[in-house]
Design an enzyme around this catalytic site. Sequence first.
Site, PDB file in Angstrom:
ATOM      1  N   GLY A 161       0.840  -1.197   0.000  1.00 30.82           N
ATOM      2  CA  GLY A 161       0.000   0.000   0.000  1.00 30.82           C
ATOM      3  C   GLY A 161       0.876   1.249   0.000  1.00 30.82           C
ATOM      4  N   CYS A 162       0.475   2.263   0.759  1.00 27.26           N
ATOM      5  CA  CYS A 162       1.248   3.508   0.785  1.00 27.26           C
ATOM      6  C   CYS A 162       2.593   3.324   1.481  1.00 27.26           C
ATOM      7  CB  CYS A 162       0.444   4.622   1.445  1.00 27.26           C
ATOM      8  SG  CYS A 162      -0.994   5.035   0.453  1.00 27.26           S
ATOM      9  N   SER A 163       2.716   2.272   2.289  1.00 24.48           N
ATOM     10  CA  SER A 163       4.009   2.019   2.929  1.00 24.48           C
ATOM     11  C   SER A 163       4.967   1.298   1.990  1.00 24.48           C
ATOM     12  CB  SER A 163       3.819   1.260   4.234  1.00 24.48           C
ATOM     13  OG  SER A 163       3.375   2.175   5.212  1.00 24.48           O
TER      14      SER A 163
END
Length: 378
Positions: A161-163
Site C-alpha cells: 500500500g502507501c508504505s
Amino acid sequence: MVGAMQTTTVAISGTGVWTPPNVITNEELCEAFNEFVRRDNERNADAIAAGERKPLAESSAEFIEKASGIKQRHAHDRTGLLDPDRMCPNVPDRPEDQMSVQCEYAVNAAKKTLADAGRVGEEIDMVLLAGSNLQRPYPQIAMEVQEAIGARGFAYDLMAGCSSATFPIQIACDAIRAGSATKALLVNPEMTTGHMNWRDRDSHFIFGDAATAIVLEPVSEARAGSFEILSTRLLSKFSSNIRNNGGYLNRCDPETQNAPDKLFHQQGRRVFKDVVPLASRYIKDHLGSLGLTVDQINRFWLHQANRNMNDLIMKYLLGRHATPEEAPLILDTYANTASAGSIIAFNDHHDDLPAGAVGILCSFGAGYSIGSVILRRL
Ligand code: COA
C-alpha cells in the site's frame, strides 16, 4: 582468524521525483464530475421521481481543499478522466516489445535519482519496485526496470500500500548490511489514476500520479550530504477500511467483475480515526527506541494522504501545531500519490538541512501498513 564483525551503515544517497506533465485542478475535476452527475440524474429521472433511486450529489472544489488540502494533481491522461461519459483515464495497451507504463514511470524517476547519487545503472545490484498497484503480475516490472537501466544482481516487485515507500527501505537496508547487495535502487511508480473510481464523490479527488526513486548504499561510499539511516521499523495491522479488490480472479465471477469494489474504496472517517493515533504513537515509540524525543527532530517527512490527518498527527506529537518547515506538505500540488508521497516530501524538503540534522520519514496507509526511517544528514 575470524575478525570482529563490522556493521555496514547505510545511507540514502540519491532521490528523484518524476510526474506526468498533465495537471488537473479541483475546479476542472469538479466540472467534469458534476456534468457526469447531471447526466446520470437525467438518465434516471423517472426512478428518482418514483423514489426508487437517490439523485447523485455534486462535488465542490472548496470541499476538496478543506477536507484534504489538495488543490490539483498530476494525471497520466486528462481526456478520459474529464470526459463525463467515460470517467476513466485513457491508457492504450502497449505491445509486449515496448516498455510498460509503470516501467517508464520508474525509469524516469530512476534516471534523476542515479544522477543525484552520482551513480550509473550498472553499479546497482538490487532493484525493488514497490507500489499500491502493479499493472501485471509477471514478468516483474522491477526486472524490466533493471534491464532498462542496465543494473546487475536481482530485482523484484513488492506491494505494501502507501508504505511501499518504507517497506523496501528496510529490506534493502538489511540486504546491504548483510552483504547480499551493495547498491540498491528503490522505485515507486504510482500511476494511481488507474485505480480510482472517478464517479465516486467521496474519493474522486484524492489521488494523483507520480514516480519516485531512491538509491541506498553504504555510508562509506555515499556522496557528501547523503542521509545515514539510523533505524528502520515496520508495522502492519490488517484492516479492510482501505481496500481494492481488483485482481486476477475478477473475471471468474462475471456478475461482479466490474463492480466498484474492484477500484479504490475506503471508510475515510474510520481510517482517519484509526491511523492518526496509531501513527503518532508509532513515531514516538520509534524515536524513543533510539533515545530521541520529538523536539530533537528537525524534520518530519510524513505520508501525504490528507492535510488534516498530518496536522493532527503532528499536534499529538509536538503538543502544538507544526510549522510547514517541520512537517512539509506537498499535497496541495501533488495530491495523494500513495507510496510516492513521503518520498516526494523528503525529495523536495531536505536541501536546507545542515550536517547532523535528524529527520524521520514515515508512511502509513492501506493494510494498514506503517513504516518509518530515522535519518541523519551526513
Ligand atoms: N464534495 C462536496 N461535499 C462532499 C464531498 C464532495 N466531493 N464528499 C463528501 N462530501 C460531504 C458529505 O456528503 C458530508 O456531508 P454531510 O455532513 O452533509 O453528510 C460531508 O461532506 C463530510 O463527508 P465525509 O465523507 O465525512 O468527509 P470527511 O471530512 O471525512 O473527508 C476524507 C473525507 C476522505 C478527506 C477524510 O475522511 C480523510 O481524509 N480520511 C483519511 C483517509 C485518507 O485520506 N485515505 C487516503 C488513502 S491512504
